[in-house]
Design an enzyme around this catalytic site. Structure first.
Site, PDB file in Angstrom:
ATOM      1  N   PHE A 115       0.849  -1.183   0.000  1.00  0.00           N
ATOM      2  CA  PHE A 115       0.000   0.000   0.000  1.00  0.00           C
ATOM      3  C   PHE A 115       0.879   1.226   0.000  1.00  0.00           C
ATOM      4  CE2 PHE A 115      -4.438   1.167   0.545  1.00  0.00           C
ATOM      5  CZ  PHE A 115      -5.063  -0.013   0.228  1.00  0.00           C
ATOM      6  N   GLN A 236      -7.728  14.847   3.272  1.00  0.00           N
ATOM      7  CA  GLN A 236      -7.080  14.044   2.233  1.00  0.00           C
ATOM      8  C   GLN A 236      -7.954  13.889   0.990  1.00  0.00           C
ATOM      9  OE1 GLN A 236      -6.273   9.529   2.650  1.00  0.00           O
ATOM     10  NE2 GLN A 236      -4.307  10.560   2.742  1.00  0.00           N
ATOM     11  N   HIS A 238      -8.172  11.626  -2.145  1.00  0.00           N
ATOM     12  CA  HIS A 238      -7.660  10.343  -2.632  1.00  0.00           C
ATOM     13  C   HIS A 238      -7.537  10.435  -4.145  1.00  0.00           C
ATOM     14  CE1 HIS A 238      -7.394   6.102  -3.513  1.00  0.00           C
ATOM     15  NE2 HIS A 238      -7.341   5.810  -2.234  1.00  0.00           N
ATOM     16  N   LEU A 248     -14.872   5.520  -4.524  1.00  0.00           N
ATOM     17  CA  LEU A 248     -13.453   5.212  -4.403  1.00  0.00           C
ATOM     18  C   LEU A 248     -13.054   3.947  -5.148  1.00  0.00           C
ATOM     19  CD1 LEU A 248     -11.076   6.421  -2.712  1.00  0.00           C
ATOM     20  CD2 LEU A 248     -11.273   4.339  -1.388  1.00  0.00           C
ATOM     21  N   GLU A 251      -6.636   2.236  -3.258  1.00  0.00           N
ATOM     22  CA  GLU A 251      -5.220   2.230  -3.576  1.00  0.00           C
ATOM     23  C   GLU A 251      -4.722   0.803  -3.816  1.00  0.00           C
ATOM     24  OE1 GLU A 251      -3.115   5.248  -1.273  1.00  0.00           O
ATOM     25  OE2 GLU A 251      -1.847   3.583  -0.666  1.00  0.00           O
ATOM     26  N   ARG A 282      -0.739   9.776  -0.861  1.00  0.00           N
ATOM     27  CA  ARG A 282      -1.899  10.257  -1.616  1.00  0.00           C
ATOM     28  C   ARG A 282      -1.848  11.728  -1.952  1.00  0.00           C
ATOM     29  NH1 ARG A 282      -6.302   6.733   1.804  1.00  0.00           N
ATOM     30  NH2 ARG A 282      -5.639   4.762   0.866  1.00  0.00           N
ATOM     31  N   HIS A 348     -11.734  12.526   0.712  1.00  0.00           N
ATOM     32  CA  HIS A 348     -11.759  11.178   1.259  1.00  0.00           C
ATOM     33  C   HIS A 348     -11.710  11.093   2.774  1.00  0.00           C
ATOM     34  CE1 HIS A 348     -11.207   6.904   1.181  1.00  0.00           C
ATOM     35  NE2 HIS A 348     -10.006   6.962   1.709  1.00  0.00           N
ATOM     36  N   ARG A 390      -2.708  11.147   5.880  1.00  0.00           N
ATOM     37  CA  ARG A 390      -2.813   9.777   6.365  1.00  0.00           C
ATOM     38  C   ARG A 390      -2.338   8.795   5.312  1.00  0.00           C
ATOM     39  NH1 ARG A 390      -6.491   5.640   5.582  1.00  0.00           N
ATOM     40  NH2 ARG A 390      -8.187   6.869   4.687  1.00  0.00           N
TER      41      ARG A 390
HETATM   42  C1  LIG Z   1     -14.584   4.286   0.297  1.00  0.00           C
HETATM   43  C2  LIG Z   1     -13.626   4.298   1.441  1.00  0.00           C
HETATM   44  C3  LIG Z   1     -12.608   3.356   1.506  1.00  0.00           C
HETATM   45  C4  LIG Z   1     -11.713   3.347   2.564  1.00  0.00           C
HETATM   46  N1  LIG Z   1     -10.743   2.395   2.609  1.00  0.00           N
HETATM   47  C5  LIG Z   1      -9.904   2.357   3.675  1.00  0.00           C
HETATM   48  C6  LIG Z   1      -8.916   1.338   3.796  1.00  0.00           C
HETATM   49  O1  LIG Z   1      -8.797   0.453   2.947  1.00  0.00           O
HETATM   50  N2  LIG Z   1      -8.112   1.341   4.849  1.00  0.00           N
HETATM   51  C7  LIG Z   1      -8.217   2.289   5.832  1.00  0.00           C
HETATM   52  O2  LIG Z   1      -7.459   2.229   6.789  1.00  0.00           O
HETATM   53  N3  LIG Z   1      -9.150   3.255   5.760  1.00  0.00           N
HETATM   54  C8  LIG Z   1      -9.998   3.310   4.705  1.00  0.00           C
HETATM   55  N4  LIG Z   1     -10.944   4.296   4.643  1.00  0.00           N
HETATM   56  C9  LIG Z   1     -11.128   5.208   5.777  1.00  0.00           C
HETATM   57  C10 LIG Z   1     -11.918   4.532   6.883  1.00  0.00           C
HETATM   58  O3  LIG Z   1     -12.789   3.595   6.341  1.00  0.00           O
HETATM   59  C11 LIG Z   1     -12.738   5.509   7.716  1.00  0.00           C
HETATM   60  O4  LIG Z   1     -11.936   6.559   8.110  1.00  0.00           O
HETATM   61  C12 LIG Z   1     -13.274   4.813   8.945  1.00  0.00           C
HETATM   62  O5  LIG Z   1     -13.986   3.668   8.590  1.00  0.00           O
HETATM   63  C13 LIG Z   1     -14.135   5.691   9.808  1.00  0.00           C
HETATM   64  O6  LIG Z   1     -14.659   4.894  10.862  1.00  0.00           O
HETATM   65  P1  LIG Z   1     -15.405   5.507  12.101  1.00  0.00           P
HETATM   66  O7  LIG Z   1     -15.691   4.383  13.031  1.00  0.00           O
HETATM   67  O8  LIG Z   1     -14.633   6.656  12.622  1.00  0.00           O
HETATM   68  O9  LIG Z   1     -16.741   6.111  11.485  1.00  0.00           O
HETATM   69  P2  LIG Z   1     -17.899   5.487  10.543  1.00  0.00           P
HETATM   70  O10 LIG Z   1     -17.654   4.089  10.178  1.00  0.00           O
HETATM   71  O11 LIG Z   1     -18.136   6.474   9.483  1.00  0.00           O
HETATM   72  O12 LIG Z   1     -19.123   5.458  11.513  1.00  0.00           O
HETATM   73  C14 LIG Z   1     -19.743   6.626  11.981  1.00  0.00           C
HETATM   74  C15 LIG Z   1     -20.862   6.198  12.896  1.00  0.00           C
HETATM   75  O13 LIG Z   1     -21.357   7.321  13.597  1.00  0.00           O
HETATM   76  C16 LIG Z   1     -22.755   7.340  13.530  1.00  0.00           C
HETATM   77  N5  LIG Z   1     -23.168   8.735  13.656  1.00  0.00           N
HETATM   78  C17 LIG Z   1     -22.710   9.803  12.973  1.00  0.00           C
HETATM   79  N6  LIG Z   1     -23.322  10.908  13.399  1.00  0.00           N
HETATM   80  C18 LIG Z   1     -24.183  10.537  14.381  1.00  0.00           C
HETATM   81  C19 LIG Z   1     -25.096  11.220  15.222  1.00  0.00           C
HETATM   82  N7  LIG Z   1     -25.300  12.540  15.144  1.00  0.00           N
HETATM   83  N8  LIG Z   1     -25.810  10.510  16.112  1.00  0.00           N
HETATM   84  C20 LIG Z   1     -25.656   9.176  16.205  1.00  0.00           C
HETATM   85  N9  LIG Z   1     -24.800   8.478  15.439  1.00  0.00           N
HETATM   86  C21 LIG Z   1     -24.078   9.153  14.545  1.00  0.00           C
HETATM   87  C22 LIG Z   1     -23.108   6.680  12.231  1.00  0.00           C
HETATM   88  O14 LIG Z   1     -24.401   6.152  12.278  1.00  0.00           O
HETATM   89  C23 LIG Z   1     -22.052   5.583  12.168  1.00  0.00           C
HETATM   90  O15 LIG Z   1     -22.481   4.467  12.901  1.00  0.00           O
HETATM   91  C24 LIG Z   1     -11.842   4.311   3.575  1.00  0.00           C
HETATM   92  C25 LIG Z   1     -12.856   5.262   3.520  1.00  0.00           C
HETATM   93  C26 LIG Z   1     -13.739   5.278   2.454  1.00  0.00           C
HETATM   94  C27 LIG Z   1     -14.793   6.321   2.402  1.00  0.00           C
END
Ligand SMILES: Cc1cc2nc3c(=O)[nH]c(=O)nc-3n(C[C@H](O)[C@H](O)[C@H](O)COP(=O)(O)OP(=O)(O)OC[C@H]3O[C@@H](n4cnc5c(N)ncnc54)[C@H](O)[C@@H]3O)c2cc1C
Ligand code: SF4
Ligand code: SF4
Ligand code: FES
Lengths: 575, 233
Positions: A115, A236, A238, A248, A251, A282, A348, A390
């Protein structure tokens, strides 16, 4: 309605659920989420999760730490990066033990792939560090962690949206207020420890890989309550989003050997990053794409370039990148085995967020003073392990390492403390907000405001920034905020009122955009994901520091916090 | 181009029964049906209600009936469904409002098959080993995003609300055939009950409906076979 739980976790993505797994069975824990947990955007993560397991070739956590620091253009807090790289290994094993179906090596161990920015021996060449499950790593993490929640009978409040954070006058977090999307009811959650894990806010930009629901709720609510947001100018882009849609293409495409090409068919990354080529970090690749476009080498002179997978064996494409292949077929009608794929950089990931220490405790100033009872983890938080940029696969590690640490520390807080009394009329603000929107006679459409915001942010606060563009953007934000004060919700129902939800989210987007723009304007240098054309160099003398943005009655106030440097002195970043 | 949307509406606060409402919107042929719904909601009628999040077919929020078939609105392009598009909520679930249905029974059925790894052996200090072949064995069913397209397409679930439905069986399959799992007997006991796999009449609707391309009926058949033979390999 009033609820009392030892711990309340807001957000059921990877960060929230990993924390919940630490508390389940040991404390009375509730997870509230505005989506069903399995709808969280962690499920969209594709490529992998980094950990120096060394299953295929020599690797060490300290190499991972170094890459993280260098990738982040030395704005990373190195104490946190050390924790990330060391504990990644055990956290990945923990996921495997929970049942996560990683791809396997012939001898049955977790398979690993290359990666961007992950190297052996402090930058010598790419290393296989990303543990993965096809191109569905995030889906598997989300499913596995939700399954653990079911197994351990965690209490879930689904489609419950946090509207407010309860902080007492003496500065203790005592709970949150939620809005039940099903019934329109307001709920007060009283807790000894609260975790914000609400994810990112890519929806401030027009072209993004982020879900429609990612509006920075947690960041905005903390900001409104007077807490700072750290390093918000670092967002970031992407390199490989599907042209116009922003969906997306991981990568991992380049990790498996994919190449970026301009209109002439040239592998242009040879010019910009001779060693790592297409697998440079990135921010560099996204800028390189725009340089090509500016110099007229976009495809047919337009604002996109090609991702070329056609030289890879069809089997690699179909088996290692099945979902991506499906996206390209579904949304573009192209076949990655034979066709070049039009791509453009897509908004991203937010490197910035709510400042925390390495135990996930929210800190409120440049001295890292802790706010008792409040934690944050995942994309809404800033530890800071990503600094100015990142590395791919480092967000999922962030979720599981710091989600886990936050969960464990919350357990300690719960065991050592009694419930602190709630502030008087805890749901006052939330009720006022909802009734103002439902009963007001405003006529502005939040969706129009949001689209104008996204357009302006993408244009003036994207990959390239200038004082001029940012200043006019700041004025635009003031205008939009003005209009938002006269916003009207057209749906007046109590049952599943998504118009209300989206209107509130637009308000959150305006708040986080203000913090992003203020940081971008203040930081007169270029570093990682933040590139100022009028200040194209990194400036360690003046800017090797974190920004802390505070919302005050007189506008946004900027304060600064030193970067923690332990092992690696800042150097020029070359790949 | 202009498309004509015919959308089933129902708001329990004012309507005694569902009705259809028509909208004309301007879209591109390459837009998603979800984009058309968003246009209606954002710029014409703010009261139109549906779930959505990821907008690219991975979160499972926006399963609905589009021209009579269960699809994810974000995974169907306008050019693939024509200019007259009828949109209705999933069948077999209680409608909460417009296109939003009550997912609780669906998730309860999912939970009933113990959808988590069961293995009481002390975990090693590194990973548990699993050969690529053993991993491949259950790959197909790991893809499920719990969207309910399959369960809602199954004629048995329309008439019998006890049947756990194909999605729950898919998720049981994901663990039964995982070489690391030891809970097969418990799960099979659940699926051997009268609400379990034997209700399935192998009509294949579910496989056709799955937006993730999971061979749903095949997974169900494999679970049935295992119940008969006791063989979980
Ligand atoms: C398409 C894509 C591919 C990616 N691929 C990778 C990868 O291969 N490797 C990597 O390391 N990272 C990757 N990332 C980044 C990574 O996936 C995210 O940064 C990470 O999953 C975020 O996780 P989180 O638990 O912080 O939030 P999320 O998974 O976004 O969860 C947010 C949660 O908060 C809740 N929420 C939000 N607001 C409220 C509110 N007001 N009240 C109640 N609940 C709320 C939502 O319901 C949800 O459950 C990728 C991101 C994207 C978009
Ligand atoms: S194959 Fe079985 S589960 Fe699937 S639709 Fe037919 S009866 Fe229902
Ligand atoms: S098996 Fe397919 S259709 Fe059924 S819930 Fe899972 S993803 Fe949806
Ligand atoms: S919105 Fe996520 S699957 Fe359609």
């Amino acid at each position: 309605m009033y609820h009392r739980f030892d711990a309340v976790i807001v957000g059921a993505g990877g960060a929230g659920l990993m924390a919940a797994a630490q508390l389940a069975g040991k404390a009375n824990v509730a997870v509230i989420s505005k989506l069903y947990p399995t709808r969280s955007h962690t499920g969209a993560a594709q490529g992998g999760v980094a950990a120096a397991l060394g299953n295929l070739e020599e690797d060490h956590w300290i190499w991972h730490m170094f890459d993280t620091v260098k990738g982040g253009d030395y704005l990373v807090d190195q104490d946190a990066a050390e924790v990330l790289a060391r504990e990644a290994i055990d956290a990945v094993y923990e996921l495997e033990h929970m049942g996560l179906p990683f791809n396997r090596t012939p001898d049955g161990r977790i398979d690993q792939r290359r990666f961007g920015g992950h190297t052996r021996n402090f930058g010598e060449g790419p290393v296989r560090r990303a543990c993965y499950a096809a191109d569905r790593t995030g889906h598997m993490i989300l499913q596995t962690l939700y399954q653990q929640g079911i197994k351990h009978q965690v209490t879930f409040f689904n489609e419950m949206m946090m509207l407010d954070l309860l902080i007492t006058d003496d500065g203790v977090c005592t709970g949150v207020v939620g809005y039940d999307i099903h019934s329109g009811e307001i709920h007060v959650f009283h807790a000894k420890a609260v975790l914000l894990a609400t994810g990112g806010f890519g929806r401030v930009f027009k072209v993004t890989s982020n879900a429609l629901s990612l509006a920075g709720d947690g960041c905005a609510i903390a900001f409104r309550r007077g807490l700072p947001l750290e390093d918000m100018e670092f967002f970031q882009f992407h390199p490989t989003g599907i042209y116009k849609l922003g969906i997306l293409l991981s990568e991992a495409c380049r990790g498996e050997g994919g190449i970026l090409r301009n209109d002439k068919g040239e592998r242009f990354m040879e010019k910009y990053a001779p060693t790592l080529l297409d697998l440079a970090p990135r921010d560099m690749v996204s800028r390189s794409i725009y340089m090509e476009i500016r110099e007229g080498r976009g495809i047919n002179g337009q604002d996109y370039v090609h991702l070329d997978l056609t030289h890879l064996p069809a089997e690699v494409i179909e088996t290692k990148l099945p979902d991506i292949t499906d996206f390209v077929r579904t949304y573009m009608g192209l076949d990655p085995v034979k066709d070049l794929i039009p791509i453009q950089p897509t908004a991203h990931y937010s490197m910035g967020g709510i400042p925390t220490d390495v135990d996930g405790r929210v800190t409120i100033d440049e001295e890292n003073t802790v706010l008792p009872g409040l934690y944050a983890a995942g994309e809404c938080a800033c530890v800071s392990v990503h600094g100015a940029n990142r590395l791919g696969t480092n967000s999922l590690v962030d979720l599981i390492v710091f989600g886990r640490r936050a969960g464990r520390h919350m357990l300690k807080t719960i065991n050592e403390n009694d419930f602190h009394p709630l502030p008087k009329e805890p749901d006052f603000r939330a009720r006022a907000e909802v009734s103002a929107l439902l009963e007001g006679d405003g006529t502005e459409n939040a969706n129009v405001i949001r689209e104008e915001l996204q357009e302006a942010m993408f244009r003036d606060c994207g990959v390239f920034r200038t004082a001029e563009g940012l200043t006019s953007l700041r004025e635009k934000l003031t205008e939009l905020r003005h209009r938002y004060s006269r916003v009207g919700v057209r749906d007046k129902s109590r049952t599943f009122n998504m118009d209300l939800v989206e209107t509130i989210e637009t308000g959150y987007l305006l708040d986080v955009a203000e913090a992003v723009v203020a940081g971008a304007l203040a930081r007169e240098e270029s570093r990682g994901g933040h590139f100022r054309e009028d200040f194209p160099q990194r400036d360690d003398v003046n800017w090797l520091k974190h920004t802390l943005a505070y919302r005050t009655s007189g506008g946004i106030e900027m304060r600064y916090k030193p970067v923690v440097i332990t092992r690696f002195e800042p150097k020029e970043r070359k790949y | 181009m202009q498309v004509h949307l015919r959308i089933q509406r129902f708001n329990p606060e004012v309507d005694s029964k569902p009705y259809y409402e028509d909208h004309e919107v301007e879209v591109e042929p390459t837009d998603r049906v979800l984009d058309a719904l968003n246009k209606v909601k954002w710029f014409h009628d703010g009261t139109l209600t549906y779930r959505r999040s990821c907008a690219h077919g991975v979160c499972g929020s926006d399963a609905m009936r589009i021209n009579g078939r269960n699809r994810l609105a974000c995974k169907v392009l306008i050019r693939d469904v024509g200019t007259n598009i009828t949109i209705e909520p999933l069948v077999g679930f209680r409608v909460i409002r417009d296109l939003v249905v009550d997912m609780e029974p669906f998730f309860n059925a999912y939970k009933s098959v113990l959808p988590f790894l069961i293995n009481d052996d002390p975990a090693p200090t590194t990973e548990r080993l699993q050969s690529p072949e053993d991993r491949e064995r259950f790959d197909d069913t790991t893809k499920c995003i719990l969207c309910a397209c399959c369960t809602s397409s199954c004629p048995i679930t329309w008439t019998n609300d006890e049947f756990v439905g194909p999605a729950a069986i898919v998720n049981a399959h994901r663990f039964i055939f995982d070489s690391r799992d030891q809970g097969a007997a418990e799960r099979l006991a659940v699926l051997n009950q009268k609400s379990g796999v034997w209700r399935c009449r192998t009509v294949f609707n579910c496989t056709e409906a799955c937006p993730r391309g999971i061979q749903v009926t095949r997974a169900i058949e494999e679970v049935k076979r295992t119940l008969l033979t006791g063989d979980v390999s």
